[in-house]
Design a protein around this motif. Structure first.
Motif, short mmCIF file in Angstrom:
data_model
loop_
_atom_site.label_atom_id
_atom_site.label_comp_id
_atom_site.label_asym_id
_atom_site.label_seq_id
_atom_site.Cartn_x
_atom_site.Cartn_y
_atom_site.Cartn_z
N ALA A 84 0.84 -1.20 0.00
CA ALA A 84 0.00 0.00 0.00
C ALA A 84 0.87 1.25 0.00
O ALA A 84 1.81 1.36 0.79
N LEU A 85 0.55 2.17 -0.89
CA LEU A 85 1.20 3.46 -0.97
C LEU A 85 0.25 4.52 -0.40
O LEU A 85 -0.97 4.40 -0.56
N GLY A 86 0.81 5.52 0.26
CA GLY A 86 -0.02 6.49 0.94
C GLY A 86 -0.38 7.69 0.09
O GLY A 86 0.40 8.13 -0.76
N ILE A 119 -8.05 1.91 -2.39
CA ILE A 119 -8.34 1.40 -3.72
C ILE A 119 -7.27 0.38 -4.06
O ILE A 119 -6.14 0.43 -3.54
N TYR A 120 -7.62 -0.57 -4.96
CA TYR A 120 -6.72 -1.68 -5.27
C TYR A 120 -6.60 -1.84 -6.79
O TYR A 120 -7.58 -1.65 -7.53
N PHE A 121 -5.41 -2.24 -7.23
CA PHE A 121 -5.14 -2.50 -8.63
C PHE A 121 -3.89 -3.35 -8.71
O PHE A 121 -3.34 -3.76 -7.66
N GLN A 122 -3.43 -3.67 -9.91
CA GLN A 122 -2.22 -4.47 -10.07
C GLN A 122 -1.27 -3.79 -11.04
O GLN A 122 -1.71 -3.07 -11.95
N ASP A 123 0.02 -4.04 -10.84
CA ASP A 123 0.98 -3.53 -11.82
C ASP A 123 1.04 -4.49 -13.01
O ASP A 123 0.36 -5.54 -13.00
N GLN A 127 1.66 -7.62 -9.46
CA GLN A 127 1.82 -7.23 -8.05
C GLN A 127 0.58 -6.46 -7.60
O GLN A 127 0.19 -5.48 -8.24
N VAL A 128 -0.05 -6.91 -6.52
CA VAL A 128 -1.23 -6.23 -6.00
C VAL A 128 -0.78 -4.97 -5.27
O VAL A 128 0.08 -5.01 -4.39
N LEU A 129 -1.38 -3.84 -5.65
CA LEU A 129 -1.07 -2.55 -5.08
C LEU A 129 -2.32 -1.92 -4.47
O LEU A 129 -3.44 -2.21 -4.92
N GLU A 130 -2.11 -1.08 -3.52
CA GLU A 130 -3.18 -0.35 -2.85
C GLU A 130 -2.74 1.11 -2.73
O GLU A 130 -1.56 1.39 -2.54
#
Length: 367
Positions: A84-86, A119-123, A127-130
């Motif tokens: 997760a990125l802020g 929110i969530y997505f993938q690269d 890789q699952v990112l938030e």
């Protein structure tokens, strides 16, 4: 006990199958500065890219090994589920949803996680990112001076059966977002979430090894059953930024993480100095943990070890930093090599696919 509590994450290292595509996604679409292009010091025929804030400060750093021939990785016990990125506000988060969606990247959320919105997505490698908001924080359902003392059951409104799925889907910024606007700038690592087969053993380990303290015991809000615990740099009054490690509990599971593209290779925690890092190494050895010798990574010094569930961990020094071989305003512009590889520069360069400014043009996600 360890010599001190770690301040939090130094970096996270993930696996990419195509460096130019990774640069386009993280540098172009997400707007993260490339602060160093170098090679994997243990495999100098492949790239090692570093993204972060403009100076590459600890806690903001995302790094990627390029492994073109690797299989697709997968999450499981001993691995990372998502990063997760802020971001500062829900409004900026909706701009990210619009920017990503317009680039062809599927996005879910925003979801109310209570302590933040996500929110969530993938690269492009999977890789699952938030992207998670800074607040409202972990003290909404416990006093700040007594976090993590009891299991908090999330209200039904945060669980799948209580969500307004249509309303969530329709929440998006009304206008296109062609550029990363100032309020959208990503603030480094918000949290990292992994999977473990023994949450109580993990708690004992992270507290004893790194001084991290439990700040939340709750349930995975996507199933309402799986225990989800949070640790951080926490002194009973404040929670340090870029420090939250969370784990999903899969008791007794033998479904192991699979290394490869789109999976995290390791996570690194901060040591303020080589002296403190040395003290940590002796402390870990005293716990019976197998620890590598100190490795010179040019921009920091590293030691490596594993959590009881197998997750590869690192303690990296804060310095000397990324300006040791490039001016602060020119980070990431040229291929940099450590002194012991410099004589092989042309051979190494010949094995690498050139990275150009065109690679910073955003590409659509392949998810």
């Amino acid at each position: 006990m360890p010599p001190q509590m770690t301040a939090g994450f130094h970096h996270i290292t993930m696996v990419s199958r195509h460096a130019p595509r990774t640069l386009a996604f993280y540098g172009g679409l997400l707007g993260l500065p490339l602060v160093k292009q170098t090679v994997n010091f243990d495999d100098p025929g492949s790239y090692h890219l570093y993204f972060g804030d403009s100076q590459g400060n600890p806690g903001t750093i995302l790094t990627f090994f390029e492994w073109p021939q690797t299989r697709k990785g997968g999450w499981g016990v001993g691995g990372i589920h998502h990063l997760a990125l802020g971001v500062e506000s829900p409004e900026a988060q909706l701009k990210w949803k619009r920017r990503l969606s317009d680039a062809g990247v599927p996005v879910s959320g925003p979801l109310d996680r209570g302590y933040f919105q996500s929110i969530y997505f993938q690269d492009p490698d999977g890789q699952v990112l938030e992207i998670a908001t800074r607040g409202p924080g972990y003290d909404i359902d416990e006093p700040m001076e007594a976090l993590g003392k009891k299991l908090i059951l999330p209200p039904s409104s945060r669980l799948p059966e209580g969500r307004d799925e249509m309303g969530i889907r329709d929440r998006i910024h009304p206008d296109p977002v062609p550029e990363v606007e100032p309020d959208m700038v990503l603030q480094g690592i918000h949290h990292i979430t992994g999977i473990t087969d023994d949450i109580h053993r993990a708690h004992e380990f992270y507290e004893a090894a790194l001084g991290l303290r439990l700040v939340k015991k709750t349930l995975n809000q996507d199933d309402g059953k799986t225990e989800h615990w949070f640790w951080a740099n926490y002194d009973g009054k404040t929670i340090g930024p870029n420090s939250a490690l969370t784990l999903f509990a899969w008791p007794g599971s033998d479904h192991r993480a699979r290394p490869g593209g789109g999976q995290t290779h390791h996570i690194a925690f901060r040591a303020p100095s080589q002296e403190i890092q040395s003290q940590w190494r002796e402390h870990l050895l005293g716990m019976g943990v197998e620890v590598s010798p100190v490795q010179d990574r040019k921009y920091f010094q590293s030691i490596y070890f594993r959590a009881p569930d197998g997750l590869l961990l690192e303690i990296a020094t804060d310095g000397p930093g990324f300006a040791v071989d490039e001016a602060p305003g020119e980070l990431g512009q040229r291929l940099q090599l450590p002194p012991w590889l410099e004589e092989n520069r042309e051979e190494i360069r010949g094995r690498l696919q050139p990275l150009t400014l065109e690679d910073l043009e955003p590409v659509k996600g392949e998810v």
